[in-house]
Motif scaffolding. Structure first.
Motif, PDB file in Angstrom:
ATOM      1  N   TYR A  69      65.600 105.960 100.324  1.00 56.67           N
ATOM      2  CA  TYR A  69      64.254 105.805 100.866  1.00 56.67           C
ATOM      3  C   TYR A  69      63.340 106.848 100.262  1.00 56.67           C
ATOM      4  CZ  TYR A  69      64.162 109.908 103.925  1.00 56.67           C
ATOM      5  OH  TYR A  69      64.126 111.187 104.425  1.00 56.67           O
ATOM      6  N   ALA A  70      62.060 106.580 100.353  1.00 57.40           N
ATOM      7  CA  ALA A  70      61.005 107.500  99.932  1.00 57.40           C
ATOM      8  C   ALA A  70      59.998 107.591 101.064  1.00 57.40           C
ATOM      9  CB  ALA A  70      60.335 107.023  98.651  1.00 57.40           C
ATOM     10  N   SER A  71      59.360 108.744 101.208  1.00 61.10           N
ATOM     11  CA  SER A  71      58.427 108.963 102.301  1.00 61.10           C
ATOM     12  C   SER A  71      57.204 109.709 101.800  1.00 61.10           C
ATOM     13  CB  SER A  71      59.095 109.750 103.436  1.00 61.10           C
ATOM     14  OG  SER A  71      59.490 111.036 102.980  1.00 61.10           O
ATOM     15  N   GLY A  72      56.125 109.625 102.582  1.00 54.40           N
ATOM     16  CA  GLY A  72      54.888 110.309 102.248  1.00 54.40           C
ATOM     17  C   GLY A  72      53.879 110.165 103.363  1.00 54.40           C
ATOM     18  N   LEU A  86      62.492  97.729 103.278  1.00 50.77           N
ATOM     19  CA  LEU A  86      61.764  98.000 104.516  1.00 50.77           C
ATOM     20  C   LEU A  86      60.557  98.867 104.205  1.00 50.77           C
ATOM     21  CD1 LEU A  86      61.621  97.871 107.651  1.00 50.77           C
ATOM     22  CD2 LEU A  86      62.986  99.955 107.672  1.00 50.77           C
ATOM     23  N   ARG A  87      59.389  98.425 104.659  1.00 51.65           N
ATOM     24  CA  ARG A  87      58.145  99.188 104.503  1.00 51.65           C
ATOM     25  C   ARG A  87      57.594  99.451 105.887  1.00 51.65           C
ATOM     26  NH1 ARG A  87      52.363  98.865 105.871  1.00 51.65           N
ATOM     27  NH2 ARG A  87      51.144  99.501 104.070  1.00 51.65           N
ATOM     28  N   LEU A  88      57.383 100.745 106.222  1.00 50.36           N
ATOM     29  CA  LEU A  88      56.876 101.130 107.523  1.00 50.36           C
ATOM     30  C   LEU A  88      55.814 102.204 107.360  1.00 50.36           C
ATOM     31  CD1 LEU A  88      60.120 101.391 109.711  1.00 50.36           C
ATOM     32  CD2 LEU A  88      58.349  99.653 109.877  1.00 50.36           C
ATOM     33  N   CYS A  89      54.668 102.000 107.972  1.00 49.10           N
ATOM     34  CA  CYS A  89      53.605 103.001 108.051  1.00 49.10           C
ATOM     35  C   CYS A  89      53.125 103.048 109.498  1.00 49.10           C
ATOM     36  CB  CYS A  89      52.433 102.665 107.126  1.00 49.10           C
ATOM     37  SG  CYS A  89      52.773 102.894 105.367  1.00 49.10           S
ATOM     38  N   ASP A  90      52.974 104.251 110.030  1.00 52.80           N
ATOM     39  CA  ASP A  90      52.556 104.396 111.422  1.00 52.80           C
ATOM     40  C   ASP A  90      51.684 105.632 111.553  1.00 52.80           C
ATOM     41  OD1 ASP A  90      52.849 105.133 114.442  1.00 52.80           O
ATOM     42  OD2 ASP A  90      53.682 103.128 114.276  1.00 52.80           O
ATOM     43  N   GLU A  99      58.457 110.952 110.354  1.00 56.14           N
ATOM     44  CA  GLU A  99      59.390 110.414 109.359  1.00 56.14           C
ATOM     45  C   GLU A  99      60.757 110.156 109.980  1.00 56.14           C
ATOM     46  OE1 GLU A  99      61.655 111.961 105.299  1.00 56.14           O
ATOM     47  OE2 GLU A  99      59.729 112.848 105.872  1.00 56.14           O
ATOM     48  N   ARG A 100      61.174 111.033 110.860  1.00 62.91           N
ATOM     49  CA  ARG A 100      62.475 110.861 111.515  1.00 62.91           C
ATOM     50  C   ARG A 100      62.501 109.594 112.365  1.00 62.91           C
ATOM     51  NH1 ARG A 100      67.262 114.016 110.897  1.00 62.91           N
ATOM     52  NH2 ARG A 100      68.571 113.669 112.716  1.00 62.91           N
ATOM     53  N   TYR A 149      68.380 102.854 110.309  1.00 63.78           N
ATOM     54  CA  TYR A 149      69.714 102.936 110.892  1.00 63.78           C
ATOM     55  C   TYR A 149      69.938 101.870 111.972  1.00 63.78           C
ATOM     56  CZ  TYR A 149      70.618 107.438 108.653  1.00 63.78           C
ATOM     57  OH  TYR A 149      70.836 108.428 107.734  1.00 63.78           O
ATOM     58  N   GLY A 150      68.883 101.328 112.530  1.00 61.58           N
ATOM     59  CA  GLY A 150      69.045 100.456 113.686  1.00 61.58           C
ATOM     60  C   GLY A 150      68.893  98.977 113.432  1.00 61.58           C
ATOM     61  N   TYR A 151      68.424  98.555 112.247  1.00 67.71           N
ATOM     62  CA  TYR A 151      68.221  97.122 112.058  1.00 67.71           C
ATOM     63  C   TYR A 151      69.557  96.407 111.941  1.00 67.71           C
ATOM     64  CZ  TYR A 151      69.162  97.293 106.989  1.00 67.71           C
ATOM     65  OH  TYR A 151      69.759  97.440 105.761  1.00 67.71           O
TER      66      TYR A 151
END
Length: 334
Positions: free
Chosen positions: A146-149, A184-188, A193-194, A201-203
């Motif tokens: 994964y990558a994060s920002g 998976l793409r998620l932005c909130d 990040e955690r 881990y949950g899907y």
């Protein structure tokens, strides 16, 4: 002779051409002319999603399915609360099953690549600089990356990828050739990040392949060899095993005698204290400089608390009309 043969062959060719033209005209006349929709992507119900987010969300907004000749692809749109352009999604690709939809062609059967992932991240999370994590991570289906920002507005974004495929050794038995790829793409705007990584881990993957030949998970793992074997106790601790022997036997703790709570004696509320007198104390008219004060003078010189004590003890306070010589009259003696 040769001229006759040539003329006959030409005649046969002309007859065949004419017959083919008549057949085409007949087919054109018998055509219904119905308009059909090419088999492309279509929206399906959320219950038909091949993968589900963990309990608690994010919720599924829509599911778009595209059937290929060698598998099925689904783009599962998820609830999005972010100022970053784009939609949160969970993309699942099942590759290997033949005959799903031969009319649309086959999807490319290829692994993840560095250049391909860079293009995917740039298109999925525009304007957010994503940094790949160098830590090896693994969920229930195996390793993933994964990558994060963070965006300029402070939104947290992650883009993860995972490939589920059996090992080479398991594929030598004419089985386990299927492959599943998940993105998976998620932005909130409020999650960390955690928290977003917890979705990876949950899907849960609920879709399956028909037939053992396309099983992407490989051979099932054997049970722990110590299970059921004498001489290997299993304890209810984390991991099940102890390096130190477990204590056997115990002494019951003494029963604690509970004492009834003492009831506090009901106390009458204390009377409210009167405000202190202001100014000098003025002696009564019957108070002489030499002798002790009379009852009237004592009452006049008593403080408010003393007056209350005197009244409570039965001392009668004389009236102002019964001070001095008037105190011996019959009316004042009553």
């Amino acid at each position: 002779m040769r001229g006759k043969r040539l003329r006959r062959s030409k005649t046969c060719v002309l007859r065949l051409i004419a017959f083919a033209g008549l057949a085409g005209l007949a087919a054109g006349c018998t055509s219904t002319g119905n308009v059909r929709l090419p088999n492309t992507a279509e929206t399906v119900a959320s219950e038909q999603a091949l993968a589900l987010p963990p309990p608690g969300g994010p919720s599924i907004v829509s599911v778009v399915e595209h059937k290929r000749g060698n598998g099925v692809e689904q783009a599962i749109s998820l609830f999005t609360s972010s100022s970053v352009p784009g939609q949160n999604f969970l993309k699942v690709q099942f590759l290997g099953a033949s005959g799903a939809n031969p009319d649309t062609g086959n999807a490319p059967y290829r692994m993840f690549s560095e250049s391909g992932l860079s293009r995917e991240m740039f298109a999925a999370v525009p304007g957010v600089p994503l940094v790949r994590s160098p830590t090896f991570l693994q969920n229930s289906y195996g390793p993933f990356g994964y990558a994060s920002g963070r965006s300029r507005a402070g939104d947290t974004c992650i883009y993860s990828w995972q490939q589920i495929r059996s090992t080479r050794s398991a594929q030598t038995q004419a089985r386990n050739f299927g492959m599943i790829q998940v993105r998976l793409r998620l932005c909130d705007a409020r999650a960390t990040e955690r928290q977003l990584l917890g979705i990876v881990y949950g899907y849960t993957i609920v879709g399956t392949f028909n037939g053992e030949i396309w099983n992407p998970f490989g051979t099932a793992q054997n049970a722990d060899p110590t299970v059921g074997r004498p001489g290997n106790p299993i304890y209810p601790d984390e991991g099940g095993y102890r390096s130190l022997p477990m204590a056997i036997g115990y002494e019951p703790a003494p029963v604690a005698v509970r004492q009834a709570p003492r009831q506090a004696a009901a106390r009458a509320p204390a009377p409210a204290a009167l405000p202190p007198a202001i100014g000098p104390r003025v002696p009564g008219p019957d108070m002489s400089e030499a002798g002790p004060p009379t009852d009237a003078a004592a009452v006049a010189m008593a403080s408010p608390s003393q007056l209350q004590a005197m009244t409570a003890s039965g001392v009668t306070v004389p009236s102002p009309d019964c001070v001095g010589d008037a105190a011996m009259t019959a009316a004042c003696r009553r």
